[in-house]
Each structure stands twice: as C-alpha cells, then as structure tokens.
Write a protein that holds these residues in place. Structure first.
Motif, mmCIF file in Angstrom:
data_model
loop_
_atom_site.group_PDB
_atom_site.id
_atom_site.type_symbol
_atom_site.label_atom_id
_atom_site.label_comp_id
_atom_site.label_asym_id
_atom_site.label_seq_id
_atom_site.Cartn_x
_atom_site.Cartn_y
_atom_site.Cartn_z
ATOM 1 N N ALA A 297 8.973 -2.795 -2.297
ATOM 2 C CA ALA A 297 8.121 -1.643 -2.013
ATOM 3 C C ALA A 297 8.967 -0.433 -1.643
ATOM 4 N N SER A 298 10.040 -0.655 -0.879
ATOM 5 C CA SER A 298 10.838 0.500 -0.463
ATOM 6 C C SER A 298 11.565 1.105 -1.650
ATOM 7 N N LYS A 299 11.911 0.254 -2.638
ATOM 8 C CA LYS A 299 12.535 0.793 -3.858
ATOM 9 C C LYS A 299 11.559 1.688 -4.603
ATOM 10 N N ILE A 300 10.349 1.165 -4.792
ATOM 11 C CA ILE A 300 9.341 1.950 -5.510
ATOM 12 C C ILE A 300 9.013 3.206 -4.714
ATOM 13 N N TYR A 301 8.895 3.032 -3.404
ATOM 14 C CA TYR A 301 8.579 4.157 -2.520
ATOM 15 C C TYR A 301 9.627 5.267 -2.648
ATOM 16 N N TYR B 246 0.832 -1.207 0.000
ATOM 17 C CA TYR B 246 0.000 0.000 0.000
ATOM 18 C C TYR B 246 0.871 1.262 0.000
ATOM 19 N N ALA B 247 1.935 1.246 0.790
ATOM 20 C CA ALA B 247 2.818 2.418 0.853
ATOM 21 C C ALA B 247 3.436 2.679 -0.513
ATOM 22 N N ALA B 248 3.860 1.606 -1.193
ATOM 23 C CA ALA B 248 4.465 1.771 -2.515
ATOM 24 C C ALA B 248 3.442 2.334 -3.497
ATOM 25 N N ILE B 249 2.207 1.864 -3.407
ATOM 26 C CA ILE B 249 1.167 2.391 -4.300
ATOM 27 C C ILE B 249 0.957 3.880 -4.027
ATOM 28 N N GLY B 250 0.873 4.216 -2.743
ATOM 29 C CA GLY B 250 0.705 5.621 -2.380
ATOM 30 C C GLY B 250 1.824 6.479 -2.926
ATOM 31 N N ALA B 251 3.046 5.936 -2.909
ATOM 32 C CA ALA B 251 4.194 6.704 -3.386
ATOM 33 C C ALA B 251 4.158 6.862 -4.896
ATOM 34 N N ALA B 252 3.579 5.880 -5.578
ATOM 35 C CA ALA B 252 3.632 5.896 -7.039
ATOM 36 C C ALA B 252 2.645 6.884 -7.650
ATOM 37 N N VAL B 253 1.598 7.239 -6.917
ATOM 38 C CA VAL B 253 0.562 8.074 -7.520
ATOM 39 C C VAL B 253 0.547 9.461 -6.880
ATOM 40 N N ASP B 254 -0.221 10.362 -7.487
ATOM 41 C CA ASP B 254 -0.330 11.716 -6.971
ATOM 42 C C ASP B 254 -1.601 11.943 -6.167
ATOM 43 N N ASN B 255 -2.641 11.174 -6.471
ATOM 44 C CA ASN B 255 -3.882 11.333 -5.712
ATOM 45 C C ASN B 255 -4.611 10.010 -5.655
ATOM 46 N N GLU B 256 -5.623 9.975 -4.791
ATOM 47 C CA GLU B 256 -6.229 8.686 -4.482
ATOM 48 C C GLU B 256 -6.959 8.060 -5.657
ATOM 49 N N GLU C 151 6.796 1.408 -15.861
ATOM 50 C CA GLU C 151 7.639 2.419 -15.221
ATOM 51 C C GLU C 151 8.028 2.011 -13.809
ATOM 52 N N LEU C 152 7.083 1.425 -13.097
ATOM 53 C CA LEU C 152 7.401 0.957 -11.741
ATOM 54 C C LEU C 152 8.567 -0.026 -11.793
ATOM 55 N N TYR C 153 8.548 -0.888 -12.819
ATOM 56 C CA TYR C 153 9.625 -1.866 -12.974
ATOM 57 C C TYR C 153 10.955 -1.147 -13.208
ATOM 58 N N LYS C 154 10.897 -0.065 -14.004
ATOM 59 C CA LYS C 154 12.125 0.696 -14.277
ATOM 60 C C LYS C 154 12.669 1.338 -13.007
ATOM 61 N N TRP C 155 11.753 1.788 -12.155
ATOM 62 C CA TRP C 155 12.180 2.454 -10.912
ATOM 63 C C TRP C 155 13.041 1.537 -10.057
ATOM 64 N N LEU C 156 12.776 0.242 -10.163
ATOM 65 C CA LEU C 156 13.522 -0.701 -9.331
ATOM 66 C C LEU C 156 15.013 -0.617 -9.611
ATOM 67 N N GLY D 15 9.266 6.857 -6.009
ATOM 68 C CA GLY D 15 7.927 7.402 -6.249
ATOM 69 C C GLY D 15 7.635 8.679 -5.491
ATOM 70 N N ILE D 16 8.113 8.780 -4.250
ATOM 71 C CA ILE D 16 7.762 9.954 -3.451
ATOM 72 C C ILE D 16 8.307 11.238 -4.054
ATOM 73 N N LEU D 17 9.309 11.134 -4.919
ATOM 74 C CA LEU D 17 9.857 12.362 -5.505
ATOM 75 C C LEU D 17 9.369 12.591 -6.927
ATOM 76 N N MET D 18 8.461 11.742 -7.383
ATOM 77 C CA MET D 18 7.937 11.882 -8.746
ATOM 78 C C MET D 18 6.585 12.573 -8.685
ATOM 79 N N TYR D 19 6.462 13.637 -9.430
ATOM 80 C CA TYR D 19 5.182 14.330 -9.471
ATOM 81 C C TYR D 19 4.680 14.339 -10.896
ATOM 82 N N GLY D 20 3.374 14.513 -11.009
ATOM 83 C CA GLY D 20 2.806 14.782 -12.328
ATOM 84 C C GLY D 20 2.114 13.612 -12.952
ATOM 85 N N LYS D 21 2.869 12.698 -13.531
ATOM 86 C CA LYS D 21 2.157 11.705 -14.336
ATOM 87 C C LYS D 21 1.876 10.439 -13.541
#
Lengths: 312, 445
Positions: free
Chosen positions: B419-423, B325-335, B438-443, B426-432
């Motif tokens: 999850a911590s990798k994505i987190y 859940y934390a990783a999902i929250g980090a990946a997106v900008d809004n609910e 892309e999540l896979y690339k973040w790893l 993700g927390i520093l990514m804004y916008g899209k």
C-alpha cells in the motif's frame, strides 16, 4: 566548495519511460538558477529527486558535497507547481503545522510567521479558513511557509502563477532579498521574461536530457553571432542595401523609431568588430541606431530546443 | 518520530473538529437508544391491544378450550343465528368470528368449522385456534377409544431433553449460540470500525490530493510517515467516538431502563393471575435458577483471552484494511473513482460476517470456520466469533490461534509495504483513473 548542489549522471525511469537521462547539474552557491525546459521534459522529476520525494535509479545528488540525506530536507524549501492548502484548516494553524514539519519549534515558528505576515501585510488572516481566501492570498501563505525555515536552498516551481502583477513583483523582490541573505534559488518556469530578470545561471532540459547549461551571460555570449541592428539615414536606401548585402549577411530588421530610416540586421564575418562596421557605415550614411543583438533567454530556449529536435 | 506525532495530532484534530463528525458522535447514541425505546414502546402498545374473537360454538364441545392469552381473548356467543352472530361481531368491531356448527360427529363438525373476519386474519391467530381445535378433536377421539381423563393427562405430558457434559455439569441449551453472539458482536464491531474509519482515511487522502497540498507535505515528511500518521490519527478519532458512544449509550439506556422498569412493574401488577398460579410460580423459580446457570456459564467465558485477542485482531485488521483504503485514496482523483477498488475490500469483510453467522454459529470448529479464521483478511472477524469457547481442548486449538496471528502479522507487513508503494506513487499522479495493471506497474517505480 562553490556549488551548493551537484547532480551527477542522474537517471530516473518510470517503467519503460525515461524521465531523466544522465542529467548532471552544478548549482553555484547564492545563485538564482533557472531550470528551464518544455512541458514534460523532466524538470519536476529532477526537483522531486532533490526534495527526496523520489530517488534516482542511477547517479547521485550532492548537497554541500554530501550525498542527499533526510537531514537535508530541513535545509530545502520547496514551492511545488501543484500546490494547495488544507481547505478547512485555519491559516495560522496550518502555517504553524507546515513549519513544524520542516523542523521548526512552535514558538520560533510563531515568531517568524508573525514577522512574515506583517511584512506581506496579511496579519489579519491568521484566524481565517483557507477556503475564505482568494487564490493569490493562498499563494502568499504558501510562499511564506516555503521560506520560513530559512533554507539554504529554495526551489520555486512557477512561483508567479496566480499572482497579479503587483504581488508577482512583491514576491520577485522577496526572492532577490533572500538571495542577498545567502539563499540559493532554483527557479523553474516557462516565463522567459522572469528568467531574464532573475536568473544568473540556467540549465535547459529537453526530452529527459540536459541540452544546455551555464552562466546566463556566458551562454548569451556564446549564442550571439556578431549581428548588429542598425538604422541608416540615406537618400538611396535601395542602393545602400544592395551595397551592404554584397559585403555582409544582411536581413531586414523591425524596430521602432521616430524616423523612416533603413532598418537592417547585419551579421559580420568572424573577426569583424563593431568598430570596423561602424566606421564603414559612417562613411556611407548617417547612423541613427546601432546595437549589438544579444539573444534573449527565450530565443536561446526556442533555438536550442528546435535544433535538438532536428538533430534527433 | 516528532513529525509522526505532529501528523497524528493534525489528523486527529481535523477529524474530531469536523462538524459532521461531532454531529454523528452526539446523535448516534440518541438515535440508537431512541430506536430501542420506540421498539419497546410499540411492542407494548401492540400487546396492550388485545384481539377479541367471538366464538359461536353450536356443538358445545369446544367452548371451554378457548382461554384468553396475552394477545387475544375469546367471547362466547349463544343461541343466535349465524347471520346475527356475524352482524354483531361486525358491529362491535371484534377481530373475527369462529363458527363451530353442530353436526352428527366430530369429523363433520371440524369440516364445517369456519372463521369469518373483516380483514385477512393473521397466521399466528389462525394457528393458535387450529391447535386448540386439533387438541380437542384428538382428546374426543381418544376418549371414544376408552381413555379416561387421567390417561389423557398422562399422554399430553411434554418432554424435554436434559443435557449434561461428560464431567457431569449441566449443559445449558443455547449457550453456544450466546457465546457465538458475543464473539459475533466483537467481530461485527471490528467490521464496522474498518468500514467507517477506513473510508475516513481514504477520503482524507483524496482531500490532500485534490487540494494539492500533498507535494508540500511530502517534501517535509516521508510518504510512509504521512500515511501511517493519517491511519493512526483517524483510528484515535474513531476510538474517541466509540468511547463516547458507549458511555453515552450506557447512561441513556440506564435512564431508559429505569423509566421502562417502572412501567414493566405496572404491567405485572395489572396482569390477571392465571388460574394455575402455583404452576407458574414454580416455572418462574425454575427459570430463575436457569438464568443463574447461564450467568455462571457466561462468567466462565475466557474474558481476558477475548479482550486481548480482540485488541490484537482489531489493531492488525484495522491497519491492514486502512492501508488498503489509503492506497485506493492515493490512486484516484475523486471519490466516485473508488468504486472499482472498493469491491475487493468490502468482499472479504462481508464474507467473514456471513461465514461467521451461518457457519461458525452452527459449528464453531468445523473446517469452514477453521479455514476462514486462518485466512488473514477474514480472521479478525471469524476468529473472534470462535474464541468465546476458549482456547484448548473444547475451544480453539492453540496452534490455530498462533498460526492465525502469525499469518495476520505477515499479511500486515506485506500489505502495508504494498500500500505504501502505491500510495507513494499515487499521491503525485493526477488526471487519469488508473487500472489494476497500472497499479502493478507503480510497484516497480
């Protein structure tokens, strides 16, 4: 050790995209160091590496001669460009929390916060929730939190955005005061007039590379090209301009005066001095305006970036 | 460590002081107990309202067979025309009229019997009347074949299988179901906790992103510390809420039971004693001894095993899911952007519950139950449903329990790392809104 921070050949890649390409920097102690560059140049990535938010793929960063370690986090204060506060938390509580995360003890943090809140005349905000504050008010709190733990290195990313001119000036004075007390400041901004006012060193990053760095005065010296702006009072301006054009590289200049003299930019050849030009001009006409043209930080920025784009 | 403590404390306080959290904490036990009280009350009202059915038996064969029950009573009509009977039933507001005409033989009577009612009659009432008539017809026919009253009593004896274990103890019917329900309750608790508090973790991450405080914080602490602190702080708030719920629900239901208890007593005293009171008495004493047997059987539940494994599975399961859940929250900008990532999270939980209720209840140690109790994303729920039958020969084999826990720990380490990798990115990514690619690339950043 004269440099507080040194970056050596720092490389950072995000997948196929290179955000920083062998960037080296030396940030002298007690300087205000302007980190400049167009949007997306890689400034924020570099700042994040210094803050140990991300790590370089190659190269290293030295803080007082030591490779960056977790203990250095407490010696850095960072005001990011994308900044905010917990909306539903009270101002005082929040400031205390952030200060404690930087390693300050609760009592000490409280004492210092009291001092800063009084200094910036925001003492009565302690019990307010952040969502009741205006943007400028929140910015002041963020500034206090950034400097509260008396870090050796302060990093400000666009610190003046969101401030009215009065508060922007207040913060500027505070930054200068902090430098006087021994802090080193990295200052990242697009506002060239504040670079001019504050910075004594700059580095220009463009397309992931550092394309220029050094002492601002030295850079200006290097960028000035022996050009003078002159105002000449003469009866026959046309003839005078023609004569000067045959001897020097001459362009029309535009500056404000009270008379309607001939306004020119005159570039001397190598070896020509201001005195030579002045005595030459004094013979021909009456000189009302004579000033050496020093490029502004903005000129240097635009010129360097454009030159770099042409050269590829 | 100090920083982690600070983060946990902040997350805990932020959650506990939240208005909607406080309201939920106070309101939920009241709502649940209130609901139970309402259901009990409504059933009582329903039971109080007996349905009166008029029986107009012209054949005089069936009249005595209709005996009042707790939900319906019967009123016998005599010497009327059918029309008069219908009119009076309608006028008196009775439930309906059962008309049994007088014919030459019992088959003809049965064929012409009918039920008249204003509204469509309920199936339970119809079938109870059908049973009475059916039994009477069978009795009549058997009498015709020469069977006496005693013979009839002989053949109408009901039969029930006695169950016993190989060691000679009496096996109780339904005890497996009861065990599974206890395990199911544990599993359900875990699922609810994960869904409620996992979503809290996610929302708290999104809040930090949208308020743009995240970069300030992670210049002081490691993203992993922040994530862990958030997960633990939220969990502690959740446990606080659960404890408050359990205690207050306990107190409330005790109050409720004492009130209801009195009314149940009243109900008993006013109830008519049936004619075969002795029979009922023996039945009661029988069922009481049966209850005692159930109690002893349930007291043999491996309570310590259950509690220990509940804690283990609860902690590991919650940590795995809340870091997702934390990783999902980090990946997106809004609910609203979380939807596409929520399905893969909810799916295994739902699957676990359904598999649990449909397969584990039926066959706690069958291949499907074993499979899902080993698979790490479903094991916290499914294994707990199996565990009430104990560990060992007639319960869960020890190797399965150990394998399941080892798999769960392995998954926990892997998922938290992932999850911590994505987190972190993700927390520093804004916008899209990012895609899975892309999540896979973040790893690899």
């Amino acid at each position: 050790m004269n440099n507080l921070l040194e970056a050596k050949d720092v490389v950072k890649k995000f997948g196929a995209f290179t955000a920083l390409n062998k960037v080296s920097l030396e940030i002298p102690k007690e300087s205000i160091f302007g980190l400049l560059g167009p949007n997306g140049a890689g400034k924020t990535t570099l700042i994040r590496i210094i803050n140990q938010i991300t790590y370089p793929d190659q190269g290293n960063v030295l803080f007082e001669g030591e490779p960056l370690q977790p203990k250095h986090i407490a010696m850095i204060g960072y005001l990011p460009e994308e900044r905010g506060l917990y909306k539903s938390m009270k101002v005082g509580e929040q400031a205390l929390y952030l200060a404690q995360l930087k390693g300050l003890h609760k009592q000490e943090a409280k004492k210092r916060l009291k001092y800063w809140f009084e200094r910036l005349e925001i003492g009565d905000w302690w019990g307010k929730k952040v969502q009741e504050l205006s943007k400028g008010m929140a910015q002041k709190i963020q500034f206090v939190v950034t400097v509260l733990h008396q870090p050796k290195l302060l990093i400000f990313d666009e610190p003046f955005s969101g401030f009215d001119p009065i508060n922007a000036n207040l913060i500027k004075e505070e930054i200068l005061e902090l430098r006087k007390q021994g802090s080193t400041v990295i200052f990242s901004t697009h506002r060239m007039e504040s670079v001019e006012e504050l910075c004594d060193h700059i580095a220009l990053i463009h397309k992931s590379r550092k394309i220029l760095d050094g002492n601002l005065i030295d850079i200006k010296k290097a960028y000035k090209n022996n050009t003078y702006e002159v105002g000449l009072e003469s009866n026959d301006k046309h003839e005078l301009k023609k004569e000067l054009s045959s001897k020097f590289k001459v362009e029309d200049a535009d500056f404000k005066t009270v008379g309607d003299e001939l306004k020119l930019k005159i570039q001397l050849n190598d070896g020509g001095t201001a005195n030579d030009l002045l005595s030459y001009l004094a013979d021909k006409a009456s000189v009302s305006h004579f000033i050496e043209m020093i490029p502004s930080a903005s000129d240097i920025f635009i010129q360097t970036v454009n030159k770099n784009d042409i050269n590829g | 460590m100090d920083k982690l403590k600070l983060i946990i404390k902040r997350e805990y306080l932020a959650k506990v002081r939240n208005k909607s959290f406080i309201i939920m904490t106070i309101l939920s036990p009241l709502l649940i107990v209130g609901m139970v009280a309402l259901v009990v009350f409504l059933t009582k009202v329903n039971a109080d309202q007996k349905k009166v059915i008029a029986v107009f038996d012209e054949s005089f064969l069936f009249a005595e067979s209709f005996k009042a029950t707790s939900t319906e009573s019967f009123l016998l009509f005599h010497e009327l025309s059918l029309k008069e009977a219908k009119d009076s039933v309608n006028a008196m507001g009775y439930y309906g009229l059962l008309h049994i005409p007088n014919r030459e033989n019992i088959d003809a009577i049965a064929e012409n019997t009918a039920f008249y009612s204003g509204k469509a009659p309920s199936i339970s009432i119809l079938s109870s009347m059908e049973t009475i008539i059916e039994n009477k017809i069978r009795e009549k026919k058997l009498t015709k074949y020469g069977l006496g009253e005693r013979d009839l009593q002989e053949i109408s004896k009901s039969f029930e299988l006695k169950t016993e274990s190989f060691t000679g103890e009496r096996n109780l019917k339904g005890v497996n179901e009861i065990k599974a329900i206890i395990g199911g309750a544990f599993g359900y608790l875990i699922m609810m906790f994960i869904i409620i508090y996992g979503a809290f973790v996610m929302r708290s991450v999104i809040e930090e992103k949208t308020s743009r405080i995240i970069e300030v914080i992670i210049s002081s602490v490691k993203p992993f510390q922040l994530m862990l602190g958030k997960i633990l702080g939220t969990a502690m708030a959740g446990v606080t809420q659960f404890v408050i719920w359990i205690i207050s629900a306990g107190i409330l239901s005790m109050i409720l039971f004492s009130v209801m208890g009195i009314s149940i007593g009243e109900l008993n005293s006013t109830a008519n004693l049936p004619p075969d009171a002795i029979d009922t008495m023996t039945k009661i004493s029988e069922s009481q001894s049966e209850i005692q047997l159930y109690v002893t059987e349930l007291s043999k539940l491996p309570i310590i095993t259950l509690i220990v494994s509940f804690i283990i599975y609860f902690i590991l399961g919650y940590l795995i899911y809340s870091s997702i859940y934390a990783a999902i929250g980090a990946a997106v900008d809004n609910e609203t952007d979380t939807q596409q990532f929520m399905i893969p999270v909810i799916m295994p939980l739902m699957l676990a519950i359904y598999v649990g209720f449909f397969s584990v209840f039926e066959n706690p140690h069958g291949p499907i139950a074993v499979g899902f109790s080993l698979f790490p994303l479903t094991s916290p729920i499914v294994m707990l449903m199996r565990l009430p039958s104990g560990i060992g020969a007639d319960g869960v084999p020890l190797w399965q329990l150990i394998t399941s826990v080892i798999l769960l720990i392995g998954t926990f380490v892997f998922i938290v790392w992932l999850a911590s990798k994505i987190y972190r990115v993700g927390i520093l990514m804004y916008g899209k809104k990012p895609s899975y690619k892309e999540l896979y690339k973040w790893l690899k950043y």
